[in-house]
Design an enzyme around this catalytic site. Structure first.
Site, PDB file in Angstrom:
ATOM      1  N   ASN A 135       0.803  -1.231   0.000  1.00 38.25           N
ATOM      2  CA  ASN A 135       0.000   0.000   0.000  1.00 38.25           C
ATOM      3  C   ASN A 135       0.835   1.279   0.000  1.00 38.25           C
ATOM      4  OD1 ASN A 135      -2.857  -1.000   0.300  1.00 38.25           O
ATOM      5  ND2 ASN A 135      -1.934  -1.986   2.088  1.00 38.25           N
ATOM      6  N   MET A 188       3.043   2.772  -1.767  1.00 32.32           N
ATOM      7  CA  MET A 188       3.327   3.630  -2.935  1.00 32.32           C
ATOM      8  C   MET A 188       2.046   3.945  -3.701  1.00 32.32           C
ATOM      9  SD  MET A 188       6.979   2.185  -4.317  1.00 32.32           S
ATOM     10  CE  MET A 188       8.346   1.866  -3.190  1.00 32.32           C
ATOM     11  N   LYS A 189       0.925   3.892  -3.006  1.00 32.85           N
ATOM     12  CA  LYS A 189      -0.348   4.224  -3.656  1.00 32.85           C
ATOM     13  C   LYS A 189      -0.614   5.725  -3.531  1.00 32.85           C
ATOM     14  CE  LYS A 189      -2.275  -0.408  -3.337  1.00 32.85           C
ATOM     15  NZ  LYS A 189      -3.078  -1.381  -2.575  1.00 32.85           N
ATOM     16  N   HIS A 223       4.401  -0.005  -7.092  1.00 33.35           N
ATOM     17  CA  HIS A 223       2.972  -0.299  -7.217  1.00 33.35           C
ATOM     18  C   HIS A 223       2.208   0.742  -6.425  1.00 33.35           C
ATOM     19  CE1 HIS A 223      -0.685  -2.790  -7.440  1.00 33.35           C
ATOM     20  NE2 HIS A 223      -0.862  -2.483  -6.181  1.00 33.35           N
ATOM     21  N   ASN A 278      -3.413   0.535 -13.374  1.00 35.21           N
ATOM     22  CA  ASN A 278      -3.924  -0.690 -12.747  1.00 35.21           C
ATOM     23  C   ASN A 278      -5.434  -0.773 -12.947  1.00 35.21           C
ATOM     24  OD1 ASN A 278      -3.566  -2.985 -11.046  1.00 35.21           O
ATOM     25  ND2 ASN A 278      -4.083  -1.814  -9.200  1.00 35.21           N
ATOM     26  N   GLU A 279      -5.908  -1.928 -13.389  1.00 33.91           N
ATOM     27  CA  GLU A 279      -7.352  -2.241 -13.379  1.00 33.91           C
ATOM     28  C   GLU A 279      -8.188  -1.256 -14.191  1.00 33.91           C
ATOM     29  OE1 GLU A 279      -8.616  -2.861  -9.331  1.00 33.91           O
ATOM     30  OE2 GLU A 279      -7.150  -4.449  -9.008  1.00 33.91           O
ATOM     31  N   GLU A 297       0.584 -10.482  -8.253  1.00 39.16           N
ATOM     32  CA  GLU A 297      -0.049 -10.464  -6.925  1.00 39.16           C
ATOM     33  C   GLU A 297      -0.591 -11.849  -6.565  1.00 39.16           C
ATOM     34  OE1 GLU A 297      -2.943  -7.268  -6.698  1.00 39.16           O
ATOM     35  OE2 GLU A 297      -1.650  -5.892  -7.801  1.00 39.16           O
ATOM     36  N   TRP A 343       1.379 -12.223  -2.977  1.00 38.92           N
ATOM     37  CA  TRP A 343       0.767 -11.035  -2.361  1.00 38.92           C
ATOM     38  C   TRP A 343       0.663 -11.168  -0.845  1.00 38.92           C
ATOM     39  CZ3 TRP A 343       1.250  -6.727  -4.635  1.00 38.92           C
ATOM     40  CH2 TRP A 343       0.537  -5.595  -4.232  1.00 38.92           C
TER      41      TRP A 343
HETATM   42  C1  XIL Z   1      -4.751  -4.418  -1.549  1.00 38.75           C
HETATM   43  C2  XIL Z   1      -3.902  -4.451  -0.293  1.00 38.75           C
HETATM   44  O1  XIL Z   1      -3.277  -5.712  -0.194  1.00 38.75           O
HETATM   45  C3  XIL Z   1      -4.777  -4.200   0.910  1.00 38.75           C
HETATM   46  O2  XIL Z   1      -3.982  -4.097   2.086  1.00 38.75           O
HETATM   47  C4  XIL Z   1      -5.575  -2.923   0.726  1.00 38.75           C
HETATM   48  O3  XIL Z   1      -6.478  -2.774   1.816  1.00 38.75           O
HETATM   49  C5  XIL Z   1      -6.348  -2.952  -0.584  1.00 38.75           C
HETATM   50  O4  XIL Z   1      -5.448  -3.199  -1.645  1.00 38.75           O
HETATM   51  N1  XIL Z   1      -5.230  -5.303  -6.534  1.00 38.75           N
HETATM   52  C6  XIL Z   1      -4.154  -4.470  -6.356  1.00 38.75           C
HETATM   53  C7  XIL Z   1      -3.590  -4.277  -4.995  1.00 38.75           C
HETATM   54  O5  XIL Z   1      -3.605  -3.985  -7.343  1.00 38.75           O
HETATM   55  O6  XIL Z   1      -3.095  -2.979  -4.797  1.00 38.75           O
HETATM   56  C8  XIL Z   1      -4.578  -4.587  -3.926  1.00 38.75           C
HETATM   57  O7  XIL Z   1      -3.910  -4.542  -2.668  1.00 38.75           O
HETATM   58  C9  XIL Z   1      -5.209  -5.937  -4.160  1.00 38.75           C
HETATM   59  C10 XIL Z   1      -5.949  -5.946  -5.472  1.00 38.75           C
END
Ligand code: XIL
Length: 367
Positions: free
Chosen positions: A89, A91-92, A125, A173-174, A277, A325
């Site tokens: 988390n 680097m979010k 990430h 991402n996503e 992950e 992950w």
């Molecule tokens: C997750 C983390 O592991 C958690 O601690 C946080 O609460 C939510 O995010 N896809 C991703 C990751 O790209 O960043 C996510 O990580 C899981 C789903």
């Protein structure tokens, strides 16, 4: 009397299972290896003889937190087993920039420090994702042009800050829906439908040597979504170095057949491929009441299967690595899974015991 004794013993076994799932049902000899002719193993743990990174020809990564950076137990296993790190988390966007133009580098830098101390690669990430976004972004009141300037500044500042320390980034991402269409987010709405290209351009300009990835979930199981990503990557081929398949999977999904098909499609892009992950749910339908031996073997086999497919399908030069992950089941974001059931998705027990799943990884890496 005999009957009563039997009932008592059965109840005791049941009780011990319920009280401590880590103990499991140790009815046999406790042998850790099934010799074929002898008593089969009944432990969900084993004593390893090899470390994952030592038997792998490509990097093996671990997602970690800032807190874990100061845990001796975590560090001992992390440096023994893994040679790549992803911040779970730290680097979010919401961690990095709680308000516009201000930055908190402390959590991300702690991950970088940990990696450098232990000679591990850092995978960044994540730059742009629609979750864990600060409110100044979601509630942005300026014009689209001002929004674009703000996001470009953020991406540039983050990539510049970690330049030379972070080897690679999940840049976007996503961004796709399950039907292969572009997900509607604050970024697609404000920056336009070509926003993915813009973000990659800004990241590339800030650090021309970092490997830049597009990352998404369900790519391993949804052919339509995977093909949409492949098309987008091909259309931006000069900007994108790699594809991250998150691989939040279960012991039943994806089937080897589906994963093989999808791997052919993603590998055909010629890009680096990261299982970014990986975790393997054992209890998606709530049918598993304790982490027993049969469950542990099913999970071991799934880890082994997907890593074997990765090695079979991805040419050696394109294997960016496989990242797990989290370390212990208790650390997992899916310890209560998406359906609300207790789960055990990772390679280590809550007391850092080596699960048979780890043995499955070793076996696949050694094949
Ligand atoms: C997750 C983390 O592991 C958690 O601690 C946080 O609460 C939510 O995010 N896809 C991703 C990751 O790209 O960043 C996510 O990580 C899981 C789903």
């Amino acid at each position: 009397m005999k009957k009563l004794t039997t009932i008592l013993i059965s109840s005791l076994i049941l009780l011990s299972c319920n009280e401590d799932r880590d103990i499991t049902v140790k009815l046999g000899t406790g042998n850790q290896t099934d010799t074929g002719g002898g008593t089969p193993s009944t432990s969900v743990y084993y004593t390893p003889t090899k470390a994952m990174k030592d038997v792998s020809s490509f990097p093996i990564g671990i997602a970690m937190s800032q807190n874990q950076a100061s845990s001796t137990n975590f560090a001992t296993i992390a440096k023994k087993e893994f040679n790549s790190v992803t911040a779970g988390n730290e680097m979010k966007f919401s961690t990095h920039s709680p308000s516009q133009g201000t930055y908190n580098w402390v959590p991300g830098d702690a991950i970088v420090d940990f990696a450098q101390t232990n000679a591990m690669r850092v995978h960044g990430h994540v730059l742009i994702w629609h979750q864990q976004v600060p409110t100044w972004v979601t509630n942005f009141t300026g014009t689209n042009a001002e929004f674009e300037t703000a996001i470009k500044t953020y991406v540039t500042d983050v990539v510049t800050h970690y330049k030379g320390k972070v080897a690679s980034w999940d840049v976007v991402n996503e961004a796709f829906n399950e039907d292969g269409s572009l997900r509607s987010t604050i970024f697609s709405q404000r920056l336009g439908s070509n926003y993915i290209t813009k973000i990659f351009q800004w990241a590339r300009a800030a650090d021309p040597t970092a490997k830049l990835f597009y990352n998404d979930f369900n790519l391993e199981s949804n052919v339509t979504k995977a093909n949409a990503v492949v098309s987008m990557v091909n259309a931006n081929s000069s900007l994108i170095d790699g594809i991250g398949l998150q691989m939040h999977i279960s012991i039943t999904t994806p089937s080897a057949t589906v994963l093989n098909t999808i791997m052919d499609n993603v590998v055909a892009t010629g890009k680096l491929i990261h299982f970014s992950e990986l975790d393997v749910l054992v209890n998606p339908t709530g049918s598993v009441s304790s982490y027993d031996y049969a469950t542990a073997i099913a999970q071991k086999n799934k880890y082994k299967e997907v890593i074997s497919i990765y090695k079979t399908k991805v040419p050696a030069a394109k294997r960016f690595g496989i990242t797990i992950w989290g370390m212990r089941d208790v650390d997992s974001w899916l310890k209560t899974n998406g359906s609300g059931y207790t789960d055990y998705p990772l390679l280590f027990g809550d007391g850092y015991e080596y699960k048979l799943a780890h043995q499955g990884v070793i076996e696949a890496l050694q094949q």
